[in-house]
Motif scaffolding. Structure first.
Motif, PDB file in Angstrom:
ATOM      1  N   LEU A  23       0.824  -1.208   0.000  1.00  0.00           N
ATOM      2  CA  LEU A  23       0.000   0.000   0.000  1.00  0.00           C
ATOM      3  C   LEU A  23       0.857   1.256   0.000  1.00  0.00           C
ATOM      4  N   GLU A  24       1.925   1.227   0.782  1.00  0.00           N
ATOM      5  CA  GLU A  24       2.826   2.374   0.833  1.00  0.00           C
ATOM      6  C   GLU A  24       3.434   2.633  -0.541  1.00  0.00           C
ATOM      7  N   GLY A  52      -4.475  -9.305   1.662  1.00  0.00           N
ATOM      8  CA  GLY A  52      -4.100  -8.868   3.000  1.00  0.00           C
ATOM      9  C   GLY A  52      -5.235  -8.447   3.903  1.00  0.00           C
ATOM     10  N   TRP A  53      -6.392  -8.107   3.333  1.00  0.00           N
ATOM     11  CA  TRP A  53      -7.514  -7.628   4.138  1.00  0.00           C
ATOM     12  C   TRP A  53      -8.272  -8.799   4.743  1.00  0.00           C
ATOM     13  N   ASP A  54      -8.569  -8.707   6.018  1.00  0.00           N
ATOM     14  CA  ASP A  54      -9.329  -9.749   6.715  1.00  0.00           C
ATOM     15  C   ASP A  54     -10.819  -9.534   6.439  1.00  0.00           C
ATOM     16  N   ALA A  55     -11.385 -10.356   5.561  1.00  0.00           N
ATOM     17  CA  ALA A  55     -12.777 -10.187   5.156  1.00  0.00           C
ATOM     18  C   ALA A  55     -13.748 -10.459   6.295  1.00  0.00           C
ATOM     19  N   GLN A  56     -13.326 -11.211   7.305  1.00  0.00           N
ATOM     20  CA  GLN A  56     -14.219 -11.538   8.415  1.00  0.00           C
ATOM     21  C   GLN A  56     -14.284 -10.424   9.450  1.00  0.00           C
ATOM     22  N   HIS A  57     -13.105  -9.978   9.909  1.00  0.00           N
ATOM     23  CA  HIS A  57     -13.076  -9.010  11.008  1.00  0.00           C
ATOM     24  C   HIS A  57     -12.743  -7.586  10.543  1.00  0.00           C
ATOM     25  N   GLY A  58     -12.094  -7.463   9.406  1.00  0.00           N
ATOM     26  CA  GLY A  58     -11.600  -6.164   8.969  1.00  0.00           C
ATOM     27  C   GLY A  58     -10.154  -5.958   9.386  1.00  0.00           C
ATOM     28  N   GLY A  59      -9.495  -5.041   8.732  1.00  0.00           N
ATOM     29  CA  GLY A  59      -8.087  -4.760   9.020  1.00  0.00           C
ATOM     30  C   GLY A  59      -7.154  -5.594   8.168  1.00  0.00           C
ATOM     31  N   PHE A  60      -5.914  -5.128   8.068  1.00  0.00           N
ATOM     32  CA  PHE A  60      -4.895  -5.832   7.292  1.00  0.00           C
ATOM     33  C   PHE A  60      -4.067  -6.730   8.202  1.00  0.00           C
ATOM     34  N   PHE A  61      -3.920  -7.993   7.810  1.00  0.00           N
ATOM     35  CA  PHE A  61      -2.960  -8.847   8.500  1.00  0.00           C
ATOM     36  C   PHE A  61      -1.572  -8.231   8.342  1.00  0.00           C
ATOM     37  N   TYR A  62      -0.759  -8.337   9.391  1.00  0.00           N
ATOM     38  CA  TYR A  62       0.566  -7.715   9.327  1.00  0.00           C
ATOM     39  C   TYR A  62       1.449  -8.389   8.277  1.00  0.00           C
ATOM     40  N   THR A  63       1.513  -9.716   8.292  1.00  0.00           N
ATOM     41  CA  THR A  63       2.358 -10.397   7.306  1.00  0.00           C
ATOM     42  C   THR A  63       1.649 -11.617   6.736  1.00  0.00           C
ATOM     43  N   LEU A  64       2.091 -11.995   5.516  1.00  0.00           N
ATOM     44  CA  LEU A  64       1.633 -13.206   4.837  1.00  0.00           C
ATOM     45  C   LEU A  64       2.842 -14.060   4.498  1.00  0.00           C
ATOM     46  N   ASP A  65       2.626 -15.377   4.384  1.00  0.00           N
ATOM     47  CA  ASP A  65       3.696 -16.212   3.864  1.00  0.00           C
ATOM     48  C   ASP A  65       3.620 -16.217   2.333  1.00  0.00           C
ATOM     49  N   TRP A 123      -0.526   1.285  11.142  1.00  0.00           N
ATOM     50  CA  TRP A 123       0.088   1.950  10.003  1.00  0.00           C
ATOM     51  C   TRP A 123      -0.360   1.415   8.647  1.00  0.00           C
ATOM     52  N   PRO A 124      -0.678   0.111   8.465  1.00  0.00           N
ATOM     53  CA  PRO A 124      -1.156  -0.295   7.141  1.00  0.00           C
ATOM     54  C   PRO A 124      -2.458   0.383   6.718  1.00  0.00           C
ATOM     55  N   VAL A 125      -3.394   0.538   7.649  1.00  0.00           N
ATOM     56  CA  VAL A 125      -4.635   1.217   7.255  1.00  0.00           C
ATOM     57  C   VAL A 125      -4.363   2.693   6.982  1.00  0.00           C
ATOM     58  N   SER A 126      -3.417   3.294   7.693  1.00  0.00           N
ATOM     59  CA  SER A 126      -3.028   4.675   7.402  1.00  0.00           C
ATOM     60  C   SER A 126      -2.499   4.792   5.981  1.00  0.00           C
ATOM     61  N   GLU A 127      -1.603   3.879   5.620  1.00  0.00           N
ATOM     62  CA  GLU A 127      -1.025   3.910   4.277  1.00  0.00           C
ATOM     63  C   GLU A 127      -2.063   3.595   3.216  1.00  0.00           C
TER      64      GLU A 127
END
Length: 423
Positions: A264-265, A299-312, A325-329
Motif C-alpha cells: 500500500l505504501e 491482506g484484508w481480513d474479510a471476516q473481522h476487517g483490518g490488514f494482517f501484518y504479514t503473509l507467507d 500503520w497499514p490502514v493509514s497507508e
C-alpha cells in the motif's frame, strides 16, 4: 457498502475528500493527533519521548531516542508549521538540534541509531534511519529552519558515499559505528522510505539527482521484483539482490514473508514518483493500482476487517495482528489513486478504510491511534508498546486534503504561497 466491488449510487458518488464535512473531519483528526503528541512528547533533555497508550512518557528517567523517531517528529511538526499549527516551529527546532548535536556522529560521520541521556546506546548506521534524516532535513528546509541545509548536505553525502550502490540502484542496509560491515543483508523497507525521502529532497531543492535515485529504487523493488511476484513486494534479499524467502528477522522491523502494508505504501509512492517524473514512466500507475488491489485481495481480513501484518509466500496470514500503520497507508494510497482513476473501487475502499479506522483504530477516549489490535480487533501490545509515533496517521488525515501532486509538504505549499519563513 460492505461489498467493495459494488458501484456507488449516483446520489452518493461524489468523492469524500471534496465534501466540506469530511474535510473538517480530517483536519479535526489531524489536530487531535497533534494535541496527543505535541507537549507530552517533548523531552526537556533533548529529543522526544515515546508515549504510552494514555499519552504519558515511556521511561521518562532515561528515554532512548531512536533516529527514526526523532526525524519523524521533525517531519510531522514541519507539516504542522506549514498548515499553521501553533507550537510546531518549536518542536521542529527542538528535534533538529537534537538530530545535529546528538544523533550525528562527529567522529565517523553519519547518524547513530540510538541515543539516551548518557550518550550513544546503539552506534550502528542504518539506511532506514538515514532515509528519515533526509526526509526531516527536506521538510525542515521548507519551513526555513537554519540547520536544514547543513543536515541535508551532510546526510546526502553520507547516503551517496556510504550507502548508495550505483551498480544496482539501491542502498546497502547497515554498518557498524566505524562503517565496518555488519551483514550482507539487503532490504526493501529502507529503500522504500528512502524513495519517499528522495522525492521530498527533490521537491525541496530541485536537484534531479534525488529523483533519479528514487526512480532507480522503484525499478528494482517494484518493476524487477514485485511485478513478477504477482504484485507482492518482496522484503528480504542477499547482497546480490536475490530474493531470500527463508529470511527470518525481527518481527517488528524485518518480519518474514511479505507485508501488505508496504504494498500500500508503494502504491502511493509510485503515483507520487510518476507525477514528479512528468508521467514519463507509464508502468507506475498500473503497478500502483495492482499493488493496492492485491493488498485488499490477499491482506484484508474479510471476516473481522483490518490488514494482517504479514503473509507467507502461499498468501496465508502469519502475523495476524492488525497494526495502525497499514490502514493509514491504505487511506493515503486510496486518496492518490482516486485522484487519477475514477473507478468506484478506490473511492469505495477509501470510505471503507475510514469506517474501519473510525470504529476500531482511533482512540476516541484517550487520543491517538491504537497501534495494535488482535485478529478480532481487540487492543493488544505484543509487537508495539504504547502509541509509537504520529507519522503514519497524520499523513492519512492530511494527504486527502491536498492536491495529489507529490509529497504532502510540497502539496501544502502549492496551495498556500504565503507560508511564513522560520524566524
Amino acid at each position: 457498502m460492505t461489498d467493495a466491488s459494488t458501484t456507488l449510487p449516483k446520489t452518493n458518488s461524489s468523492p469524500w475528500p471534496s465534501r466540506p464535512f469530511h474535510r473538517q473531519y480530517l483536519m479535526r483528526q489531524a489536530n487531535n493527533l497533534f494535541d496527543f503528541f505535541a507537549a507530552p512528547s517533548l523531552n526537556p533533555k533533548g529529543g522526544f519521548f515515546e508515549l504510552d497508550d494514555d499519552g504519558k512518557a515511556l521511561n521518562p528517567a532515561n528515554s532512548v531516542r531512536q533516529v527514526h523517531g526523532t526525524t519523524r517528529m521533525v517531519h510531522c511538526f514541519a507539516i504542522g508549521s506549514l498548515i499553521g499549527r501553533p507550537g510546531s516551529d518549536e518542536m521542529v527546532d527542538h528535534g533538529m538540534h537534537y538530530l545535529w548535536n546528538k544523533h550525528r556522529d562527529t567522529r565517523h560521520g553519519g547518524y547513530v541509531w540510538g541515543v539516551d541521556d548518557h550518550g550513544v546506546t546503539d552506534g550502528s548506521k542504518q539506511a532506514y534511519g538515514h532515509a528519515f534524516v533526509l526526509l526531516a532535513a527536506s521538510s525542515a528546509k521548507l519551513v526555513g529552519h537554519p540547520l536544514a541545509d547543513k543536515v541535508l548536505a551532510d546526510v546526502t553525502e553520507v547516503i551517496e558515499h556510504r550507502f548508495w550502490d550505483d551498480t544496482v540502484g539501491a542502498v546497502r542496509e547497515e554498518f557498524g559505528n566505524d562503517w565496518s560491515q555488519i551483514t550482507t543483508y539487503r532490504g526493501q523497507n529502507s529503500n522504500m522510505h528512502l524513495t519517499e525521502a528522495l522525492m521530498a529532497a527533490y521537491e525541496a531543492t530541485g536537484e534531479k539527482a534525488y529523483l533519479s535515485k528514487a526512480e532507480r529504487i522503484a525499478e528494482l523493488i517494484i518493476a524487477r521484483h514485485a511485478v513478477p511476484l504477482g504484485y507482492r513486494v518482496a522484503e528480504h534479499f542477499d547482497e546480490n539482490w536475490v530474493l531470500d524467502k527463508e529470511y527470518v528477522g525481527s518481527e517488528m522491523f524485518r518480519p518474514s514473508g511479505t507485508t501488505p502494508g508496504h504494498w500500500l505504501e508503494w502504491a502511493r509512492l509510485l503515483m507520487q514518483l510518476w507525477i514528479l517524473g512528468d508521467k514519463r514512466l507509464s508502468w507506475m500507475p498500473d503497478a500502483a493500482r495492482n499493488l493496492f488491489r492485491q493488498s485488499i485481495e490477499l491482506g484484508w481480513d474479510a471476516q473481522h476487517g483490518g490488514f494482517f501484518y504479514t503473509l507467507d509466500w502461499d498468501n496465508k496470514p502469519v502475523l495476524r495482528e492488525k497494526l495502525w500503520w497499514p490502514v493509514s497507508e491504505a487511506i493515503g494510497a486510496a486518496a492518490f489513486l482516486s485522484a487519477y482513476d475514477r473507478e468506484d473501487y478506490f473511492q469505495i475502499w477509501y470510505r471503507k478504510l475510514w469506517d474501519y479506522a473510525e470504529n476500531h483504530v482511533i482512540d476516541h477516549e484517550r487520543g491517538g491511534w491504537l497501534s495494535e489490535l488482535s485478529e478480532d480487533l481487540k487492543p493488544k501490545s505484543r509487537l508495539f508498546t504504547g502509541k509509537p509515533d504520529i507519522y503514519h496517521a497524520l499523513q492519512a488525515c492530511l494527504i486527502p486534503l491536498y492536491p495529489a501532486t507529490g509529497s504532502l509538504t510540497a502539496a501544502i505549499i502549492s496551495t498556500d504561497h504565503t507560508v511564513k519563513q522560520y524566524q
